[in-house]
Design an enzyme around this catalytic site. Structure first.
Site, PDB file in Angstrom:
ATOM      1  N   ASP A  45     -18.124  21.400  11.555  1.00  0.00           N
ATOM      2  CA  ASP A  45     -17.648  22.198  12.680  1.00  0.00           C
ATOM      3  C   ASP A  45     -18.606  23.369  12.897  1.00  0.00           C
ATOM      4  O   ASP A  45     -19.611  23.494  12.191  1.00  0.00           O
ATOM      5  CB  ASP A  45     -16.201  22.641  12.457  1.00  0.00           C
ATOM      6  CG  ASP A  45     -16.071  23.537  11.246  1.00  0.00           C
ATOM      7  OD1 ASP A  45     -17.093  23.876  10.628  1.00  0.00           O
ATOM      8  OD2 ASP A  45     -14.938  23.897  10.906  1.00  0.00           O
TER       9      ASP A  45
ATOM     10  N   CYS B  70      -2.040   2.353  -1.131  1.00  0.00           N
ATOM     11  CA  CYS B  70      -2.952   3.345  -1.722  1.00  0.00           C
ATOM     12  C   CYS B  70      -2.935   3.265  -3.244  1.00  0.00           C
ATOM     13  O   CYS B  70      -1.992   2.755  -3.853  1.00  0.00           O
ATOM     14  CB  CYS B  70      -2.610   4.761  -1.231  1.00  0.00           C
ATOM     15  SG  CYS B  70      -1.294   5.593  -2.132  1.00  0.00           S
TER      16      CYS B  70
ATOM     17  N   CYS C 207       0.268   4.810  -4.830  1.00  0.00           N
ATOM     18  CA  CYS C 207       1.488   4.000  -4.768  1.00  0.00           C
ATOM     19  C   CYS C 207       1.367   2.708  -5.584  1.00  0.00           C
ATOM     20  O   CYS C 207       2.365   2.138  -6.012  1.00  0.00           O
ATOM     21  CB  CYS C 207       1.863   3.712  -3.318  1.00  0.00           C
ATOM     22  SG  CYS C 207       2.497   5.197  -2.484  1.00  0.00           S
TER      23      CYS C 207
ATOM     24  N   CYS D  29       3.136   0.842   0.504  1.00  0.00           N
ATOM     25  CA  CYS D  29       1.853   1.531   0.702  1.00  0.00           C
ATOM     26  C   CYS D  29       0.791   0.909  -0.200  1.00  0.00           C
ATOM     27  O   CYS D  29       1.048   0.591  -1.367  1.00  0.00           O
ATOM     28  CB  CYS D  29       2.022   3.007   0.390  1.00  0.00           C
ATOM     29  SG  CYS D  29       0.498   3.946   0.559  1.00  0.00           S
TER      30      CYS D  29
ATOM     31  N   HIS E 136      -2.616   9.604  -1.324  1.00  0.00           N
ATOM     32  CA  HIS E 136      -1.557   8.957  -0.535  1.00  0.00           C
ATOM     33  C   HIS E 136      -1.537   9.478   0.898  1.00  0.00           C
ATOM     34  O   HIS E 136      -1.463   8.698   1.858  1.00  0.00           O
ATOM     35  CB  HIS E 136      -0.188   9.166  -1.185  1.00  0.00           C
ATOM     36  CG  HIS E 136       0.931   8.689  -0.314  1.00  0.00           C
ATOM     37  ND1 HIS E 136       1.257   7.354  -0.189  1.00  0.00           N
ATOM     38  CD2 HIS E 136       1.754   9.359   0.539  1.00  0.00           C
ATOM     39  CE1 HIS E 136       2.242   7.223   0.685  1.00  0.00           C
ATOM     40  NE2 HIS E 136       2.566   8.424   1.144  1.00  0.00           N
TER      41      HIS E 136
ATOM     42  N   ASP F  48      -9.128  15.423  12.960  1.00  0.00           N
ATOM     43  CA  ASP F  48      -9.317  15.937  11.604  1.00  0.00           C
ATOM     44  C   ASP F  48      -8.217  16.933  11.334  1.00  0.00           C
ATOM     45  O   ASP F  48      -7.674  17.546  12.274  1.00  0.00           O
ATOM     46  CB  ASP F  48     -10.656  16.672  11.455  1.00  0.00           C
ATOM     47  CG  ASP F  48     -10.542  18.107  11.948  1.00  0.00           C
ATOM     48  OD1 ASP F  48     -10.518  18.294  13.163  1.00  0.00           O
ATOM     49  OD2 ASP F  48     -10.444  19.024  11.116  1.00  0.00           O
TER      50      ASP F  48
END
Lengths: 368, 368
Positions: free
Chosen positions: A91, A304, A307, A302, A333, A264
């Site tokens: 940024d 991920c 999980c 999930c 997660h 973002d």
């Protein structure tokens, strides 16, 4: 090489596309995790990538102060410095000036303000912001803008929006990195005519992409969506559109519906460190005593890492004991949750069922 | 099944062997990273395993307080709770009573002291320590002992050492977990005759392994080595020997030379979080400004994840900014450093060159 956006399919205003970068090609809409200080907090780059992330964001203001852009430049640029081989967006520092500096003195030349670390005097200009980003050597740099507070009176918003356009031109003049792309930022506050003015003037400058700034500054959701609507219709089809600082699931959906490609937000990692997790049925706080003996993952379906391997009871224990692995597991997660959401949104666009997806998602998300 | 120690080769008193456990077979001498609260601080279990770790240690006292042994038992034991499929050793809580409780009342029955978290009254007995560990279902449990301070007067040390033997017997009586092994702990303070007494009496109880306790409590190195010498000659060849709380590289080498098979210490992870790293040329503090632009790994030839991917300049930046990834990266390096040291020690034993290895290592380590 500059980035290139390829639009593959529309569903009304929503867009499914591919962003071609020097560090790989990635589908949009996408969610970009934030690595403020050249690290996505509590995570290794491998863990970030395993969440399915493409572009990550890093903060020019923070890297300017620590360790300084020259050190990162000598390291071979931000990718090498932080060991991330995917694309990186930096940024401009404009938002940090807005959010971190308690007092600031904005002139045509730039912004005088005090360091949030040691109170020393700082002076950031459009040229300096670009020079720092050129040295950081991110894939995408952002034009230096003023992020207008909400609410702001019309006179101030107009003067500021016009100045941001002048700053954008000065940034382009100063820009010097042929492997880096530069995005312009549409400001204009909550005023429809100023958004139109800002979008049209910014597009005239022919940036590699456009972002909509000045959102997530305290305005209500309807105002945020209006800010998007007021600007996005003037942005070209063949360039990516990025909504800055937005990471609430419902806002991502509303942004995608309006034609946003990139988002973002620090939200997924920040709330993680305080014990909060996204689920399809809304956010939960893992510290709640009802999870004490819940030997099930945050979400059964999930995919991920967290999980797949850990229970709510274990993560609760870590967070309550202040163990940083708790923040790591929840960050994984939460980032995966938002990236999976963008994957689902891409599928919905491909299958022309975005509004149905939205309705179903929101029904689940708001019904606890 | 109980653990089994297989002695493969001696180099004088030093031993190269294999520890057979229900969670895999691992070579000794070994260094065991500490996961106090069912997490090796700042690291995932995969990161711990990538360092070459075998057994890890977790603290009964801490898990008793948070989250409580019943929750871990309901989770299916400590391995499942924390997602670590390698062997786990739990200590008895004796050392935490010594190190964390500001006041304590030691009687024949047990120890009354106050929680380091909320000051509430706690009472730990040999039976309770074993019952907690039985529920945690670690691979190796430790007998409940009193860790004698240093220096201690002879009369106190003698009474305490005798009581620890009586506590050991009570622990064996209370023990009830056929998949768990139980180690006895040799105490005796700095007194040669008490170490002999304690070793002989403890061995009579026929534990699955033996540890030497009461070290790393403020004594000088020569005293520590004497404590080992005074005890280890009375320990059986066919059982593993574990030196508790020792993780300084030179102490590990001296321990191995004297016949120790297992070591644990919080040192590598604790110093990591403060920016310290082991190197072959001694410890360094990464915060030192001389590393600001050092774009080289902590150690050129180190095979750890950190040294393969990150520079001193980057890790320094993370530590200075308080980013937890800095602690993670240094913890990985430091744990790998100690585990690599034990790998080198095993090679040296196999090649009958342990004393040459020691001389070379110490020459490098003390020569900055």
């Amino acid at each position: 090489m500059k980035i290139k956006y390829e639009l593959l399919k529309n569903d009304n205003n929503a867009r499914y596309g591919i962003l071609h970068t020097n560090h790989g090609n990635f589908e949009t809409p996408m969610f970009m995790p934030v690595g403020t200080l050249a690290t996505v907090k509590t995570m290794t780059p491998e863990q970030v990538k395993e969440c399915g992330s493409a572009v990550i964001l890093s903060n020019t203001y923070h890297l300017w102060l620590r360790p300084g852009e020259d050190i990162i430049n000598k390291a071979g640029g931000l990718h090498k410095f932080m060991n991330y081989d995917g694309p990186i967006l930096t940024d401009s520092g404009g938002f940090q000036v807005f959010s971190l500096a308690r007092t600031k003195d904005i002139t045509e030349e730039g912004v005088k303000f005090k360091s949030h670390i040691d109170g020393s005097s700082l002076f950031l200009t459009p040229e300096l912001s670009i020079q720092i980003q050129n040295k950081l050597d991110s894939d995408i740099a952002m034009s230096f803008d003023e992020c207008i507070p909400y609410p702001a009176d019309y006179g101030y918003a107009k003067a500021s929006t016009e100045r941001t356009i002048r700053w954008a031109k000065r940034g382009i003049e100063a820009f010097n990195n042929e492997n880096q792309s530069l995005f312009g930022i549409v400001q204009g506050g909550e005023y429809t005519d100023l958004r139109e003015y800002s979008a049209k003037e910014t597009v005239k400058l022919n940036f590699d992409g456009y972002s909509i700034g000045g959102t997530s500054v305290g305005e209500d959701k309807e105002t945020m969506y209006k800010m998007i609507d007021d600007a996005i219709k003037f942005l070209p089809e063949n360039k990516p559109r990025y909504l800055m600082g937005v990471g609430e699931p419902i806002d991502i959906i509303e942004g995608v519906i309006r034609g946003i490609d990139m988002f973002d937000c620090v939200l997924p990692t920040r709330i993680a460190r305080h014990g909060n997790a996204f689920t399809r049925h809304g956010k939960i706080n893992i510290k709640n005593s009802k999870y004490k003996e819940e030997f099930t993952p945050i979400e059964e379906k999930c995919d991920c890492y967290t999980c797949q391997h850990y229970t709510k009871a274990y993560i609760r224990h870590l967070i309550i004991c202040g163990e940083s692995l708790g923040g790591t597991l929840l960050s994984i997660h939460n980032i995966r949750f938002l990236i999976k959401l963008t994957e689902d949104l891409r599928e919905a666009i491909k299958n022309d069922c975005l509004l149905e997806f939205k309705e179903q998602f929101i029904n689940n998300y708001l019904k606890k």
